[in-house]
Motif scaffolding. Structure first.
Motif, mmCIF file in Angstrom:
data_model
loop_
_atom_site.group_PDB
_atom_site.id
_atom_site.type_symbol
_atom_site.label_atom_id
_atom_site.label_comp_id
_atom_site.label_asym_id
_atom_site.label_seq_id
_atom_site.Cartn_x
_atom_site.Cartn_y
_atom_site.Cartn_z
ATOM 1 N N GLY A 278 14.652 30.921 58.080
ATOM 2 C CA GLY A 278 15.681 30.157 58.763
ATOM 3 C C GLY A 278 17.022 30.472 58.133
ATOM 4 N N CYS A 279 18.094 30.219 58.872
ATOM 5 C CA CYS A 279 19.429 30.671 58.465
ATOM 6 C C CYS A 279 19.870 30.150 57.107
ATOM 7 N N ASP A 280 19.407 28.920 56.734
ATOM 8 C CA ASP A 280 19.910 28.287 55.517
ATOM 9 C C ASP A 280 18.893 28.267 54.376
ATOM 10 N N ASP A 281 17.830 29.033 54.503
ATOM 11 C CA ASP A 281 16.798 29.079 53.456
ATOM 12 C C ASP A 281 16.569 30.551 53.111
ATOM 13 N N VAL A 282 17.437 31.074 52.249
ATOM 14 C CA VAL A 282 17.485 32.507 51.967
ATOM 15 C C VAL A 282 17.196 32.737 50.486
ATOM 16 N N TRP A 283 16.315 33.711 50.226
ATOM 17 C CA TRP A 283 15.905 34.009 48.858
ATOM 18 C C TRP A 283 15.995 35.505 48.608
ATOM 19 N N ILE A 284 16.314 35.855 47.366
ATOM 20 C CA ILE A 284 16.351 37.272 46.989
ATOM 21 C C ILE A 284 15.580 37.459 45.689
ATOM 22 N N SER A 285 15.061 38.664 45.496
ATOM 23 C CA SER A 285 14.478 39.015 44.197
ATOM 24 C C SER A 285 15.170 40.268 43.701
ATOM 25 N N ARG A 286 15.667 40.195 42.466
ATOM 26 C CA ARG A 286 16.285 41.337 41.822
ATOM 27 C C ARG A 286 15.277 42.029 40.915
ATOM 28 N N VAL A 287 15.631 43.201 40.451
ATOM 29 C CA VAL A 287 14.736 43.974 39.598
ATOM 30 C C VAL A 287 14.365 43.158 38.367
ATOM 31 N N HIS A 288 13.060 42.988 38.147
ATOM 32 C CA HIS A 288 12.515 42.287 36.981
ATOM 33 C C HIS A 288 12.999 40.840 36.873
ATOM 34 N N GLN A 289 13.319 40.209 38.020
ATOM 35 C CA GLN A 289 13.701 38.806 38.033
ATOM 36 C C GLN A 289 12.911 38.091 39.116
ATOM 37 N N PRO A 290 12.614 36.798 38.915
ATOM 38 C CA PRO A 290 11.896 36.050 39.952
ATOM 39 C C PRO A 290 12.795 35.750 41.143
ATOM 40 N N LEU A 291 12.199 35.190 42.194
ATOM 41 C CA LEU A 291 12.966 34.822 43.376
ATOM 42 C C LEU A 291 14.028 33.786 43.035
ATOM 43 N N SER A 292 15.184 33.901 43.694
ATOM 44 C CA SER A 292 16.244 32.903 43.542
ATOM 45 C C SER A 292 16.869 32.647 44.902
ATOM 46 N N GLN A 293 17.295 31.397 45.120
ATOM 47 C CA GLN A 293 17.873 31.033 46.412
ATOM 48 C C GLN A 293 19.360 31.349 46.426
ATOM 49 N N VAL A 294 19.848 31.787 47.581
ATOM 50 C CA VAL A 294 21.252 32.159 47.744
ATOM 51 C C VAL A 294 21.809 31.430 48.962
ATOM 52 N N PRO A 295 23.139 31.459 49.172
ATOM 53 C CA PRO A 295 23.737 30.734 50.301
ATOM 54 C C PRO A 295 23.238 31.227 51.653
ATOM 55 N N MET B 61 0.358 46.480 40.537
ATOM 56 C CA MET B 61 1.534 45.863 39.936
ATOM 57 C C MET B 61 1.110 44.634 39.146
ATOM 58 N N VAL B 62 1.661 44.476 37.962
ATOM 59 C CA VAL B 62 1.518 43.256 37.170
ATOM 60 C C VAL B 62 2.914 42.640 37.076
ATOM 61 N N ASP B 63 3.075 41.464 37.669
ATOM 62 C CA ASP B 63 4.386 40.803 37.734
ATOM 63 C C ASP B 63 4.426 39.677 36.707
ATOM 64 N N GLU B 64 5.218 39.857 35.676
ATOM 65 C CA GLU B 64 5.368 38.830 34.640
ATOM 66 C C GLU B 64 6.783 38.276 34.584
ATOM 67 N N THR B 65 7.513 38.382 35.705
ATOM 68 C CA THR B 65 8.885 37.873 35.714
ATOM 69 C C THR B 65 8.922 36.355 35.546
ATOM 70 N N ALA B 66 7.896 35.648 36.044
ATOM 71 C CA ALA B 66 7.869 34.187 35.882
ATOM 72 C C ALA B 66 7.677 33.784 34.424
ATOM 73 N N LEU B 67 7.220 34.726 33.591
ATOM 74 C CA LEU B 67 7.000 34.458 32.164
ATOM 75 C C LEU B 67 8.133 35.011 31.309
ATOM 76 N N GLY B 68 9.190 35.473 31.967
ATOM 77 C CA GLY B 68 10.279 36.087 31.226
ATOM 78 C C GLY B 68 10.054 37.564 30.975
ATOM 79 N N GLY B 69 9.027 38.126 31.598
ATOM 80 C CA GLY B 69 8.734 39.546 31.441
ATOM 81 C C GLY B 69 9.316 40.362 32.574
ATOM 82 N N ARG B 70 8.601 41.413 32.987
ATOM 83 C CA ARG B 70 9.096 42.300 34.018
ATOM 84 C C ARG B 70 7.962 42.666 34.977
#
Length: 473
Positions: free
Chosen positions: A117-134, A386-395
């Protein structure tokens, strides 16, 4: 601790009123349409993309200047040059690019953009967890309008998003892939994926940690030896990047064909291969004839035509459905060296995954026939994990976990698999290291592979993969 230098801080870009940008876009679009129609009549041919954008840019500058003058008269203060420039860019993005999505598409560190939906937007950057944006639009209707504009700009067949066509798949500028859904969902949903490794080689894959130098040499020899390879894994693990890197090992004057739903490999633009026939599937226009969307051309339907193009290899970007059968037949009947990717959660699920897709081909297909096709067609399965450890502060760790050789039919009529490279859990190593020499080793040696590389049980990794949970620590 010294205070930060206020002069060294990068100023925030001026904010733009999205309603003003949309209104100017509407006015410019009307005027541009009129100018282009007159130009088409006068020159007797369709106006090219560069001219369209050049005319549009000039009209945008004029429209922003008029709006700025009107704003100064009504508010007693004129907008700054930076504000005018930001507004002009916003209008240009709305008219020719991806509107308020464009800044995220321009950011090379962003791997995924998820819109619920238009107002629920999320991005993921390299080695970072999902974050909400405008928000990227003020309403869902505006978001759908943006998606429809992108579909019109696509230029790759009749792609649209509406009640008759509730899903949309297309490529964006820069090679990003967009998938959108509406009507069948409560709100418009969009997923955009970026291939951050656009022109990788196997040497680049070594630098990224996807493979070690031993596997890179093995895969390079497999390509030269014309082995048929299927690259498997889940979404976003790097299958396409690895496929592109392996394709860089094909001799430059070989004539190959690429078949994709949306162009993502871009082998015809990277420059290494001089004889590439790129083919892109075409969606239907919403009408159905004999149960099929009118105008639709699937990858499976393109393969017979591709075979008449004097191709030495065929590469399918992603096998998703019944096109697996003609793909396997190409691998069986051709000169060898064809490749494709396939979604599969684990390497030992691949054979059954192929059989499932084969059964979609028609009622005459059986498990036994699917297994026989697979055993005759596929030489190597390369599984990417893939092993995703971004939620643990990893990569995020993306790597080849298995290279398996298909050695014909085995017990119960299923394809027999030989694990050439695989993980070593006893050593805390989830990445692929040498296990069992392949039956085709002599073919690879003739293609320049050093069989002595398989003698090390640790491969060429300097140390086991360092993980926060599991692996080596």
């Amino acid at each position: 601790m010294p205070a930060p230098d206020p002069w060294s801080a990068k100023p925030a870009p001026p904010t733009v009123d999205p309603q003003v940008a949309r209104e100017l876009k509407r006015r410019v679009a009307i005027e541009l349409h009129q100018q282009l129609a007159q130009l088409t009549v006068s020159q007797g041919s369709e106006v090219d993309r560069a001219t369209r954008r050049q005319r549009g840019r000039a009209l945008i500058e004029e429209a922003v200047a008029r709006w700025s003058d009107a704003f100064a008269q009504s508010h007693g203060v004129a907008p700054t040059r930076e504000q005018d420039r930001a507004l002009a860019e916003a209008v240009y993005d709305l008219l020719f690019r991806a509107g308020r999505l464009q800044p995220y598409l321009d950011d090379p560190e962003i791997e995924n953009i998820l819109i619920n939906g238009c107002d629920d937007v999320w991005i993921s950057r390299v080695h970072q967890p999902l974050s909400q944006v405008p928000p990227v639009a003020d309403s869902d209707a505006e978001l759908i309008e943006l998606l429809q504009d992108l579909a019109r700009q696509h230029g790759g067949g009749e792609r649209s998003l509406n009640t008759a066509n509730p899903t949309l798949a297309l490529r964006l500028e820069g090679g990003m892939r967009l998938q959108a859904m509406t009507e069948v969902t409560p709100r418009p949903y969009v997923a955009i994926r970026r291939h951050r490794v656009a022109s990788a080689t196997l040497a680049d894959m070594v630098d990224l940690g996807t493979v070690d130098s031993t596997i890179a040499a093995f895969l390079a020899a497999a390509i030269r030896a014309r082995k048929n390879v299927m690259i498997t894994g889940t979404q976003g693990v790097g299958k396409t990047s690895l496929l592109r890197a392996m394709a860089a090992e094909i001799p430059p004057d070989e004539r190959i064909g690429t078949l994709e739903s949306e162009f993502e490999l871009w082998l015809h633009t990277l420059g290494h291969l001089r004889q590439v026939v790129p083919m892109e599937a075409r969606e239907g226009n919403g009408e159905r004839i004999d149960g099929k969307p009118a105008g639709e051309l699937t990858i499976g339907e393109l393969i017979p035509a591709a075979l008449r193009m004097t191709l030495s290899r065929i590469i399918v970007g992603e096998v998703r459905s019944a096109e697996v059968v003609p793909m396997l037949r190409v691998m069986t009947n051709g000169e060898g060296g064809s490749m494709c990717t396939l979604h599969a959660r684990g390497p030992h699920m691949v054979v059954d995954r192929i059989a499932e897709l084969c059964l979609e081909y028609g009622s005459h297909m059986t498990d036994a026939l699917a297994y026989r096709l697979t055993a005759n067609a596929v030489d190597l399965i390369v599984h990417v994990a893939m092993v995703d450890e971004t939620a643990l502060g990893g990569r995020r760790h993306r790597f080849v976990s298995h290279v398996m050789e298909v050695t014909g039919l085995g017990e119960h009529g299923r394809p027999a698999l030989n694990t050439v490279f695989g993980p070593r859990p006893d050593l805390g190593e989830p990445r692929a290291v040498p296990h069992t020499p392949p039956n085709c080793l002599d073919d690879l040696r003739r293609a320049g592979f050093d069989a002595g590389l398989l003698q090390s049980g640790y491969g060429s990794w300097a140390a086991p993969l360092s993980l926060r949970i599991g692996g080596a620590r």
